[in-house]
Write an enzyme that holds these catalytic residues in place. Structure first.
Site, mmCIF file in Angstrom:
data_model
loop_
_atom_site.group_PDB
_atom_site.id
_atom_site.type_symbol
_atom_site.label_atom_id
_atom_site.label_comp_id
_atom_site.label_asym_id
_atom_site.label_seq_id
_atom_site.Cartn_x
_atom_site.Cartn_y
_atom_site.Cartn_z
ATOM 1 N N ARG A 1 0.861 -1.178 0.000
ATOM 2 C CA ARG A 1 0.000 0.000 0.000
ATOM 3 C C ARG A 1 0.896 1.226 0.000
ATOM 4 O O ARG A 1 2.011 1.207 0.526
ATOM 5 C CB ARG A 1 -0.931 0.016 1.222
ATOM 6 C CG ARG A 1 -2.032 -1.036 1.200
ATOM 7 C CD ARG A 1 -3.044 -0.769 0.090
ATOM 8 N NE ARG A 1 -4.185 -1.672 0.139
ATOM 9 C CZ ARG A 1 -4.291 -2.784 -0.569
ATOM 10 N NH1 ARG A 1 -3.282 -3.157 -1.364
ATOM 11 N NH2 ARG A 1 -5.369 -3.543 -0.490
ATOM 12 N N GLU A 29 -3.413 8.448 -3.289
ATOM 13 C CA GLU A 29 -3.880 7.642 -4.413
ATOM 14 C C GLU A 29 -5.363 7.909 -4.638
ATOM 15 O O GLU A 29 -6.131 7.851 -3.670
ATOM 16 C CB GLU A 29 -3.655 6.162 -4.096
ATOM 17 C CG GLU A 29 -3.842 5.225 -5.258
ATOM 18 C CD GLU A 29 -3.483 3.790 -4.896
ATOM 19 O OE1 GLU A 29 -4.366 2.916 -4.993
ATOM 20 O OE2 GLU A 29 -2.326 3.558 -4.497
ATOM 21 N N HIS A 49 -2.086 1.078 -9.431
ATOM 22 C CA HIS A 49 -2.719 0.085 -8.547
ATOM 23 C C HIS A 49 -3.457 -0.984 -9.354
ATOM 24 O O HIS A 49 -4.645 -1.240 -9.140
ATOM 25 C CB HIS A 49 -3.688 0.765 -7.565
ATOM 26 C CG HIS A 49 -3.918 -0.057 -6.320
ATOM 27 N ND1 HIS A 49 -4.278 0.511 -5.129
ATOM 28 C CD2 HIS A 49 -3.834 -1.404 -6.095
ATOM 29 C CE1 HIS A 49 -4.426 -0.449 -4.211
ATOM 30 N NE2 HIS A 49 -4.153 -1.616 -4.778
#
Length: 313
Positions: free
Chosen positions: A229, A257, A276
């Site tokens: 992450r 993000e 991602h």
């Protein structure tokens, strides 16, 4: 461990966010899947639903949904990451992840990212667009030594895919065990490796784990690969290392993000960046629901889910 059942229905009612979930779970004995639309009013069956399957990477606040589920006993995720749900799931409600569904895809991305960095694929692609024949030697993944921080399913999937390339992986877990170093050994390990892959869950302990001190211990020219992450890495500290040219990086996740258009990571040197997508590939939903079906089947039999989250994982 056998779990008590509070519901009185003969069948276990499970709320699922898509038609695939209905199809897969309808094959599980003793389970009645009910379709719901995320972000819309829940169906009447929600009053007796004992299991909720949230939408994959759903952006809505789950707490509002939980308030409408008086019989809820289990939240079964389609993702391996559970950070959005830890501390949010009501007391007494179990939380189970989809560990085992996306590890292979994410490991594949990590291999591809290292190949892209070492074999200069982005450089050659830019040259192609500019119609330049940019012949030059590159590095190779062969003989590289990779430190894998996170020795769970994803880390093991990566190791199995890395070794056929003639490279090696050294595993690091929360605590030491045979074949796995403990996280407390990281300061002595970081400087020995050509690349460091980070695949830990996001917890209070791992937030900011890859900070300036962590990066400073990495070998000159090493590659940081983050498939965990974004918040695991201190973005400013990484930008400083990339700007100096001492380190390179491959990121599938960032903090923040999505990455704002004016963020300095877009123009950072020595960076391979994807939005991602490591686990987002064909078949991901089918693989996820295969794990979900197994977990829900266990729960329907009164057994503990295999991927149960306890504490911060």
């Amino acid at each position: 461990m056998t779990l008590p059942h509070r519901g009185t229905d003969d069948e276990l009612t499970v709320l699922v966010p898509d038609d695939l979930g209905v199809h897969v779970l309808s094959e599980v004995e003793g389970v009645r899947p009910v379709r719901y639309e995320p972000g819309r009013e829940l169906p009447a069956e929600a009053a007796r639903a004992r299991v909720l399957v949230p939408k994959f990477l759903q952006g809505t606040d789950p707490a509002g949904v939980f308030a409408q589920l008086p019989a809820l006993e289990l939240v079964q995720l389609l993702s391996a990451g559970a950070e959005r749900f830890i501390g949010v799931v009501p007391d007494g409600v179990l939380l189970s992840t989809c560990r085992g569904a996306h590890g292979g895809s994410t490991a594949e991305w990590a291999i591809g990212a290292l190949l892209a960095v070492y074999r200069d694929f982005p450089v050659f692609e830019r040259a192609r667009q500019e119609r330049r024949w940019d012949y030059h030697l590159t590095e190779t993944l062969q003989d590289k030594e990779v430190l894998v921080v996170g020795a769970g399913d994803l880390g093991e999937q990566f190791r199995r895919r890395l070794e056929p390339f003639g490279a090696s992986a050294t595993m690091v877990g929360r605590t030491a065990r045979p074949g796995v170093h403990g996280v407390d050994e990281l300061p002595d390990l970081l400087g020995r490796f050509d690349a460091v892959l980070v695949v830990v869950p996001l917890t209070a302990e791992t937030t900011g784990m890859v900070d300036a001190k962590f990066l400073s211990r990495m070998r000159d020219g090493a590659v940081l690969v983050n498939a965990a992450r974004g918040a695991v890495v201190d973005t400013d500290a990484l930008l400083a290392e990339l700007g100096s040219g001492r380190l390179r990086a491959a990121l599938d996740v960032t903090e923040p993000e999505p990455l704002p258009a004016d963020h300095p990571l877009w123009s950072a040197p020595g960076l391979f960046l994807t939005p991602h997508v490591a686990g987002s590939c064909t078949g991901h939903a089918e693989r996820a629901y295969a794990v979900v079906a197994s977990e829900v089947a266990r729960f329907a039999r009164g057994e503990q889910p295999a991927n149960l989250v306890e504490g911060d994982y």
